[in-house]
Design an enzyme around this catalytic site. Structure first.
Site, PDB file in Angstrom:
ATOM      1  N   GLU A  80       1.035   3.874   1.852  1.00  0.00           N
ATOM      2  CA  GLU A  80       1.614   4.282   3.146  1.00  0.00           C
ATOM      3  C   GLU A  80       2.801   3.407   3.519  1.00  0.00           C
ATOM      4  OE1 GLU A  80      -1.547   3.414   2.434  1.00  0.00           O
ATOM      5  OE2 GLU A  80      -2.934   4.112   3.985  1.00  0.00           O
TER       6      GLU A  80
ATOM      7  N   HIS B  28       0.855  -1.187   0.000  1.00  0.00           N
ATOM      8  CA  HIS B  28       0.000   0.000   0.000  1.00  0.00           C
ATOM      9  C   HIS B  28       0.900   1.249   0.000  1.00  0.00           C
ATOM     10  CE1 HIS B  28      -3.868  -2.016   1.837  1.00  0.00           C
ATOM     11  NE2 HIS B  28      -3.436  -2.609   0.735  1.00  0.00           N
TER      12      HIS B  28
ATOM     13  N   CYS C 298      -5.966   1.580   6.059  1.00  0.00           N
ATOM     14  CA  CYS C 298      -6.519   0.297   6.508  1.00  0.00           C
ATOM     15  C   CYS C 298      -5.829  -0.081   7.829  1.00  0.00           C
ATOM     16  CB  CYS C 298      -6.302  -0.773   5.433  1.00  0.00           C
ATOM     17  SG  CYS C 298      -4.625  -1.453   5.386  1.00  0.00           S
TER      18      CYS C 298
ATOM     19  N   CYS D  86      -1.969  -0.461   7.556  1.00  0.00           N
ATOM     20  CA  CYS D  86      -1.216   0.788   7.428  1.00  0.00           C
ATOM     21  C   CYS D  86      -1.309   1.631   8.700  1.00  0.00           C
ATOM     22  CB  CYS D  86      -1.710   1.560   6.221  1.00  0.00           C
ATOM     23  SG  CYS D  86      -1.363   0.695   4.669  1.00  0.00           S
TER      24      CYS D  86
END
Lengths: 151, 151
Positions: free
Chosen positions: B55, B53, B83, B86
């Site tokens: 991040e 992801h 999420c 993260c």
């Protein structure tokens, strides 16, 4: 010995190797069709990477090995209850079954705290089996942290 | 324009680049002392990595850049509510302030679902500012997903 004990033995060996490197001793193994496709120990300090928990490194290695971003049908063995980061990564990776050793009331995110798998926002929930070789995992962590506390 | 809008603009550009690569359009930027030290877009498909992801990639790049596993004093800007994976990584990395765009009722883990920062097992809680350039972030996601649904 059940097969899940032998896989957890590999995870415990990874945890012991992590301790030798000065890392918090946690190890993980990913298995599919009776074959180990990835194994890793915690390397957050060595790699200067707060995401480099054993489960994350094992998931990333298994995905490289499989050439795909989902590990459907794979099992993950880890010596300690995953934190919320790792629990969510296990869900994102579509791991089928999660086996873990000691529970982690201080930082865990499966049976403790965020309980990542219990929310509607978690789109895949693995089967979860806890307490596998729990004593061996706990002892590794206790010895490691008592060593850190010595002058 | 406030500085947090200009940093979010960089994150939005990363999200747009992610969309061009066929990835869910999310972008992230890490800033310290007024300097951007890492920026990334989502690359889960390209890298075959469910942990990639925006991040996570930005945190890992920033840690490499700083040569350390903690990003104390750094701010993270991301176009979408993180999420649980993260959010927990943001906590593990000791990010000081989290700025995000659109909330994510479907998969978020900050104000939705696991609410990672609200549990005793979360050992560092960043300051959280939501709704930054929310409309721009939401529109990117809507356009991307409506495109996927077309025959």
């Amino acid at each position: 010995m059940n097969s899940f004990n032998s896989y957890m033995d590999i995870a415990l060996d990874e945890a012991k190797e992590a301790a030798k490197r000065g890392e918090v001793p946690v190890g993980a193994v990913i298995v599919t069709g009776g074959q180990v496709i990835a194994q890793a120990g915690n390397r957050t300090r060595e790699l200067h990477d707060p995401t480099a928990h054993a489960e994350m490194l094992a998931i990333r290695a298994a995905c490289v090995s499989m050439g795909q971003e989902r590990l459907s049908g794979c099992d993950l063995y880890v010596t300690l209850e995953p934190c919320p980061m790792c629990a969510a990564a296990i869900s994102n990776a579509r791991i089928a079954r999660l086996y873990y050793g000691a529970s982690d009331p201080k930082s865990g995110g499966v049976e403790n705290g965020a309980k990542v798998f219990t929310h509607a926002q978690c789109h895949h929930v693995p089967e979860v089996y806890d307490g596998i070789d729990e004593a061996a995992s706990s002892e590794l962590l206790s010895v490691f942290f008592s060593g850190l506390r010595k002058p």
